[in-house]
Design a protein around this motif. Structure first.
Motif, short mmCIF file in Angstrom:
data_model
loop_
_atom_site.label_atom_id
_atom_site.label_comp_id
_atom_site.label_asym_id
_atom_site.label_seq_id
_atom_site.Cartn_x
_atom_site.Cartn_y
_atom_site.Cartn_z
N GLY A 107 1.03 -1.24 -0.38
CA GLY A 107 -0.07 0.28 0.27
C GLY A 107 0.64 1.63 -0.01
O GLY A 107 0.66 2.12 -0.45
N LEU A 108 2.04 0.87 0.14
CA LEU A 108 3.00 1.64 0.09
C LEU A 108 3.49 2.62 -1.28
O LEU A 108 4.40 3.45 -1.11
N LEU A 109 3.49 1.80 -1.77
CA LEU A 109 4.15 1.89 -2.88
C LEU A 109 3.66 3.07 -3.91
O LEU A 109 2.52 3.31 -4.06
N SER A 110 5.10 3.41 -4.62
CA SER A 110 4.73 4.78 -5.35
C SER A 110 4.04 4.40 -6.60
O SER A 110 4.83 3.42 -7.58
N PRO A 111 3.84 5.45 -8.08
CA PRO A 111 3.36 4.98 -9.00
C PRO A 111 4.92 5.16 -9.89
O PRO A 111 5.55 4.68 -10.33
N ASP A 113 7.66 2.71 -8.25
CA ASP A 113 8.04 1.95 -8.09
C ASP A 113 6.86 0.97 -8.43
O ASP A 113 7.12 -0.43 -9.25
N ASN A 114 5.95 1.70 -9.09
CA ASN A 114 4.56 -0.25 -9.36
C ASN A 114 4.02 0.67 -10.76
O ASN A 114 2.65 1.23 -10.01
N PRO A 115 4.64 1.46 -11.85
CA PRO A 115 3.86 1.82 -12.23
C PRO A 115 2.71 1.12 -13.45
O PRO A 115 3.06 0.36 -13.10
N PRO A 116 1.98 1.65 -13.78
CA PRO A 116 1.14 2.96 -13.72
C PRO A 116 0.39 3.08 -12.56
O PRO A 116 -0.13 4.45 -12.31
#
Length: 238
Positions: A107-111, A113-116
């Motif tokens: 739940g803390l992944l950013s765009p 880190d895990n696009p899009p």
């Protein structure tokens, strides 16, 4: 009784331990510890198994019910084992299911880190299915692991050994005698031949065999057992 595959089959006494009240008590105690582990795990990243706590809380629960005349049969030792086993399996679910580590991290992944899409947030229904799948998978993994580590290798797990000792104490059962209590010390082993040789030397002297008496006394000083009188007398040409 042992099955052809080498696995032990439950006896009648073991089957009676798996009672509804033991499972219900284990779920109740485990649920309380599960919420406690969730709060503690989100702060520290780790949880406690709660084996000792489960055994004590389960025993105290049934003692209270017995004192209130709500039940007539006391909790047996085997049932207490089922209580703590069920409670531990429930209490450690936050760690086993990744609820205090992997799931929050997703739940803390950013765009970047895990696009899009960015963060991955599971719904309550998805989390329930994830936990149920892990529990179902764990049942099939636990059986061969138990056979290898407990039945074949006979490993002594610290938490399991301590919990068994607590359960025995709660139910007033004597503790098993450890192997060290019955182990013969090297000093006692070394003293035994010397003592036997001394008595044999006295016996040989009383039977009129001077060679064997002298030889036995010499062997007693060196801590070894003497040979028979015939072999010694033939050696010394008596």
């Amino acid at each position: 009784m042992r099955s052809p595959a080498g696995f032990t089959t439950p006896t009648a006494g073991a089957q009676q331990a798996l009672t509804v009240r033991a499972l219900a008590a284990g779920l109740a105690v485990g649920t309380v510890l599960c919420f406690s582990n969730m709060y503690f795990g989100l702060q520290t990243g780790w949880v406690t198994m709660g084996s000792l706590q489960s055994a004590i809380l389960g025993y105290g629960l049934f003692q209270g019910l017995s004192a209130s005349k709500l039940i007539t049969r006391h909790l047996s030792v085997a049932e207490n084992v089922i209580v703590q086993t069920t409670a531990v399996a429930t209490a450690t679910m936050p760690l086993a299911a990744g609820l205090v580590g992997i799931i929050p991290a997703l739940g803390l992944l950013s765009p970047e880190d895990n696009p899009p899409t960015g963060p991955i947030k599971l719904t309550p229904l998805q989390l329930l299915g994830w936990c149920a799948a892990l529990a179902f998978f764990g049942v099939f993994v636990a059986v061969p692991l138990r056979y290898q580590t407990i039945i074949r290798e006979k490993l002594r797990f610290p938490s399991g050994t301590a919990t068994a000792s607590v359960i025995r104490t709660l139910h007033g059962l004597p503790q098993p005698i450890s192997a060290s209590a019955t182990q013969v010390t090297p000093a006692a082993t070394a003293a035994a031949p010397a003592t036997d040789s001394f008595h044999l030397a006295q016996a040989d002297a009383s039977h009129g065999c001077p060679a064997q008496a002298a030889y036995s006394t010499q062997q007693a000083a060196s801590g070894t057992l003497p040979h028979s009188c015939d072999s010694v007398c033939s050696t010394y040409k008596v």
